[in-house]
Structures are given as structure tokens and as C-alpha cells.
Design an enzyme around this catalytic site. Structure first.
Site, PDB file in Angstrom:
ATOM      1  N   HIS A 118       0.872  -1.183   0.000  1.00  6.84           N
ATOM      2  CA  HIS A 118       0.000   0.000   0.000  1.00  6.84           C
ATOM      3  C   HIS A 118       0.909   1.234   0.000  1.00  6.84           C
ATOM      4  CE1 HIS A 118      -3.489   2.374   0.537  1.00  6.84           C
ATOM      5  NE2 HIS A 118      -3.837   2.081   1.780  1.00  6.84           N
ATOM      6  N   HIS A 163      -2.360  -2.400  -9.919  1.00 11.09           N
ATOM      7  CA  HIS A 163      -3.352  -1.828  -9.013  1.00 11.09           C
ATOM      8  C   HIS A 163      -4.590  -2.692  -9.017  1.00 11.09           C
ATOM      9  CE1 HIS A 163      -5.878   1.139  -7.025  1.00 11.09           C
ATOM     10  NE2 HIS A 163      -4.754   1.698  -6.636  1.00 11.09           N
ATOM     11  N   ASP A 219       2.607   5.462  -6.800  1.00  8.76           N
ATOM     12  CA  ASP A 219       3.861   5.367  -6.050  1.00  8.76           C
ATOM     13  C   ASP A 219       5.085   5.275  -6.939  1.00  8.76           C
ATOM     14  OD1 ASP A 219       2.833   5.453  -3.436  1.00  8.76           O
ATOM     15  OD2 ASP A 219       2.098   3.414  -3.653  1.00  8.76           O
TER      16      ASP A 219
END
Ligand code: CMC
Length: 436
Positions: free
Chosen positions: A275, A314, A370
Site C-alpha cells: 500500500h 493496481h 507510487d
């Protein structure tokens, strides 16, 4: 079109059931049946009834929410209906936080009051500093954040009044205001540097940079490009509907614990490398790859399942994450101030090769938020450990919006999933001397 119902035939009994289908805003997305409607499907009077089995909530809506809309197939992200690229271009983090929590953009006066209230809750009790002092010099700042934000609940016992709108509002101001202070103090502790107190003359992001990087100067002057870049990065992280940490926030908050404890739980969920810890992991991965020439070798390792390509993939996006696109653009602006981060070239090469490779194409793996954020953070002088903390600061308004929505939703109750029991059937206790 026919009726908005689903007819189910139970072939064990031959019985037929008709259950209603309900919709969200879009007829093509969010059509659902109530899992509770399956309970009537039973083979006998004693039968508990049919459950839906959905590990990791892959296809289960746990709530109705008006905060964030994501279309993962088309790479769309909107907060309260506003496209993320418009907010990143024109809004500020605090204005977007207001939007997430209130559902509408503020008027000038509302924004002024909102910013004032958050700016005037940035201080933390001096005892929290003693708390931070107790951590080892190399304690991970995310661990410190989880501990200290949870500890705040003991400083504000009135926060237990979660059903009182005025109390809720107060804790919302405090949490959004104090997260950067806790984060900056955790960072300075790791360097053995004296804490820099909040500066109310600066913007939210400018003040955060000041608390991190201020040295002996009377007044810290943030670089306006870096200050804006950080603000936009915070905007991009505000909310992402029912992700792991939002789900933790709702689930823990559903026990009616105070919001500091629930935010501590959400931070803990965010800490994991799958995460919010992924931005940190991306940077470590790029450093390990070391140069553009080593990229093909690394991709081979990923395909052999010996490594994950961190920052890729994702649960919801099966297209380019719209946040990653915006971050790539910000990177260019930041590098004009800081100089180009050499890791960017490795990241671009890795992305290029991955996007052409069948392994990633077939699985629809694209860069997520990210992938590039860590490279910018590094160029801006943030140490790697603090990346998930930056994510937590940006995500705090989203957690609070999800929490408040959950509390005000009359359909919500304490979160309590069912299970399919697979353990031993009843058996008698065996005394110790009789066990083999
Ligand atoms: N590198 C290599 N293979 C991958 C990756 C990756 N990053 N992500 C998914 N896959 C493969 C996976 O092995 C599986 O292959 P197969 O079907 O052959 O077994 C397939 O793609 C589907 O993946 P999954 O694990 O079933 O997908 P998921 O929805 O359970 O996981 C994820 C989503 C984000 C946890 C995963 O993609 C991942 O681990 N990515 C790397 C960590 C990361 O970047 N996390 C940040 C997520 S975005 C920000 C946030 O929400 O915090």
C-alpha cells in the site's frame, strides 16, 4: 430493459428466488444485490443460508460513498465529481481536503475559516515530544507516526464524542493540522535535530517544509515551486475510495472508537509495502537496479516471480493511474529546481520496457501513484523512510471523510464480516498426559 431483479435458481432444492438489483450513480457501474438477500436461500430450516465468499473484498461493495469515483478501466479519478487533473492544476491541498469532507468546494469565506482553523491547530502537546524522544534514533517515522497519532487520543478525551458534530469537526481540524507536525518531529528526531515549531505565516505545505528543513535562520522561506509540488502531491493522495487504509479507518471507526485511534489503524494499514509503503520500496528497487543497463535483467527477475515491479499494478486501475501521469509532469518542474534525479532515467527505461512486455501487457500492469512520487521526494531532499508518512499526511482528509460518511450512514453498523469455517468439527478435550 426488463425488471431490475435477479432470479436465482437453487439447483439443490429447485427453488427460485427473485432479488432486487440496486444501482449507484451510473447504470453501467455499481449495480449490486444485497448479500443479505442470499440468506433466504437455504436447503433446510436449520441451514444458516447462503453466504457470498469474497476474500480481500475483490467484488464486494462494503458501503455507499459519495467521496471518490474511480473508473479503473478508463483511468479516471474524481473527488466529489471533480476530475483529479483539474484539482491538481487549480486547487490547493486544504481546499481539496474541504471538498472531500464537505462535498462542495468552499466559498471564499468558508475557505478562509477552514484554513485559519487548521493553521491554528498545528501545535502538539509538549509531552508528545517526550514520547518521540523515547524512540530509537533509527526508528521508522511511520512507526513513530502510528504510535503518536494513536497517543493523541489520550490528550483529547472529548474526541470519544464521535456522534457530536462539533466534536467531530474539532478532531478533524486537529488531525489534518497535526499530522505534518508529528511527521516533521519524527524526521528531526531521526537526525538528532531540535524540533522546529509550526510557522503560521506559511501555507500548509510551506510550513511542513519549514518544520522539516529549517536550520538556524529566523524564518524559513520555502521554494515556491517545491512548495506547490508538495501541495499537489498531497492533493493526489487525498482519497482513493475503499482502499486498504480507508477500509481500516471505516472498520476500526465502526466500533465508535475516537478518530485518533482509527487514524492510527489507517496509518498502520498504509505502512505496508503493498500500500503506502510502495513508494519507499520503488526507490529501494531503483537503487538496487543501479543503472539503465541492468533494467532488462531486473524485468527477467520479475517475470520469473523472483521480484515484484514495485509501483506497478493496481487492484482497480487496469490502465495508467491518472495520478502517476500528473506526478510525471510535476517531476519535470521539480527537477528544474533540484537538478535531475538520475533514478528517473532508470524508472523511465523500466516503464518503457515493462509497457512493451507481454507479461505486463497481458496482466494490464501500469505505473501507479507510487512509481514516480519517490523520485520527486528524493530530489526534494526527503529521506526514503519518510515517503509513506507523506502519503499519510495527504490521505488524512480522505480517511476522515470516509469515517464521517460511515458514521452518518444509517445503514452502517460495526464491521463484522462472516467466515466460512474450515476447522475441526467438535471434539473432546484431551488431557496433557494422553496426548501423543
Ligand atoms: N509486479 C509483477 N507482477 C505483478 C505486479 C507487480 N507489481 N502486480 C501484479 N502482478 C501480477 C500478479 O503476480 C498476478 O499475476 P498472475 O495472475 O499470473 O498470478 C497479476 O499481476 C494480478 O495481480 P494481483 O496480485 O492479483 O493483483 P492485486 O489486485 O491483488 O494486487 C497490488 C494489486 C497493487 C497489491 C499489486 O499490483 C502489487 O503488489 N503491486 C506492487 C506494489 C505497489 O506498487 N503497491 C502500490 C499500490 S497503489 C497505491 C496504494 O494504493 O497504496
Amino acid at each position: 430493459m426488463g425488471k431490475d431483479t435477479l432470479t436465482i435458481t437453487d439447483n439443490r432444492t429447485g427453488k427460485t428466488y427473485e432479488v432486487p438489483i440496486q444501482y449507484g450513480l451510473y447504470p453501467t457501474y455499481g449495480a449490486s444485490i444485497r448479500a443479505g438477500d442470499l440468506r433466504q436461500i437455504r436447503v433446510s430450516e436449520e441451514d444458516f443460508g447462503l453466504l457470498s465468499y469474497d476474500p480481500a473484498f475483490m467484488n464486494t461493495a462494503s458501503c455507499k460513498s459519495g467521496v471518490t469515483f474511480i473508473d479503473g478501466e478508463r483511468g479516471i479519478l474524481r473527488y466529489r465529481g471533480y476530475p483529479i487533473d483539474q484539482l491538481a492544476e487549480q486547487s490547493t491541498f486544504l481546499e481539496t481536503a474541504y471538498l472531500a469532507l464537505h462535498g462542495e468546494l468552499p466559498t471564499g469565506k468558508q475557505l478562509e475559516e477552514w484554513v485559519y482553523n487548521i493553521t491554528h491547530h498545528t501545535m502538539i502537546h509538549e509531552n508528545i515530544k517526550k514520547f518521540i524522544d523515547g524512540f530509537l534514533y533509527d526508528a521508522h517515522p511511520m512507526g513513530i507516526l502510528v504510535g503518536t497519532v494513536g497517543a493523541l487520543s489520550t490528550f483529547y478525551p472529548n474526541a470519544k464524542g464521535i456522534l457530536d458534530p462539533a466534536s467531530r469537526q474539532k478532531q478533524i481540524f486537529r488531525l489534518i493540522a497535526k499530522m505534518p507536525t508529528l511527521a516533521a518531529f519524527a524526521y528531526r528526531h531521526s537526525l538528532g535535530m531540535p524540533y522546529a515549531y509550526p510557522d503560521n505565516d506559511l501555507s500548509y505545505s510551506g510550513n511542513f517544509l519549514s518544520m522539516l528543513f529549517k536550520m538556524t535562520e529566523q524564518k524559513y522561506k520555502p521554494d515556491p515551486i517545491l512548495e506547490r509540488a508538495l501541495d499537489v502531491l498531497f492533493i493526489l493522495h487525498v482519497d482513493h475510495e475503499q482502499n486498504c487504509s480507508a477500509n481500516a479507518m471505516r472498520s476500526v471507526g465502526s466500533s465508535h472508537v475516537d478518530p485518533y485511534s482509527a487514524v492510527a489503524a489507517a496509518c498502520a494499514a498504509l505502512y505496508g509495502p503493498l500500500h503506502g509503503g510502495a513508494n519507499e520500496a520503488v526507490l529501494r528497487m531503483l537503487r538496487e537496479i543501479g543503472s539503465k543497463e541492468n533494467v532488462p535483467e531486473f524485468v527477467k527477475k520479475v517475470k520469473a516471480r523472483e521480484a515484484l515491479l514495485m509501483g506497478f499494478g493496481h487492484r482497480v486501475y487496469k490502465n495508467y493511474d491518472p495520478r502517476a501521469k500528473i506526478i510525471r509532469e510535476i517531476a519535470e518542474r521539480v527537477f528544474e529546481v533540484t537538478g535531475r534525479n538520475p533514478l528517473l532515467d532508470i524508472a523511465l527505461e523500466l516503464e518503457r520496457i515493462a509497457l512493451e512486455d507481454d507479461f505486463f501487457v497481458k496482466r494490464r500492469l501500469y505505473p501507479n501513484v507510487d512509481y514516480y512520487s519517490g523520485i520527486i521526494y528524493q530530489a526534494m531532499g526527503f529521506p526514503v523512510d519518510i515517503y509513506p508518512v507523506l502519503f499519510a499526511i495527504g490521505r488524512t482528509p480522505g480517511w476522515l471523510a470516509q469515517w464521517q460518511e460511515m458514521l452518518l450512514d444509517p445503514e452502517q453498523k460495526i464491521a463484522r464480516p462472516r467466515q466460512v469455517y474450515t476447522g475441526a468439527d467438535q471434539r473432546d478435550y484431551v488431557p496433557l498426559q494422553d496426548r501423543r
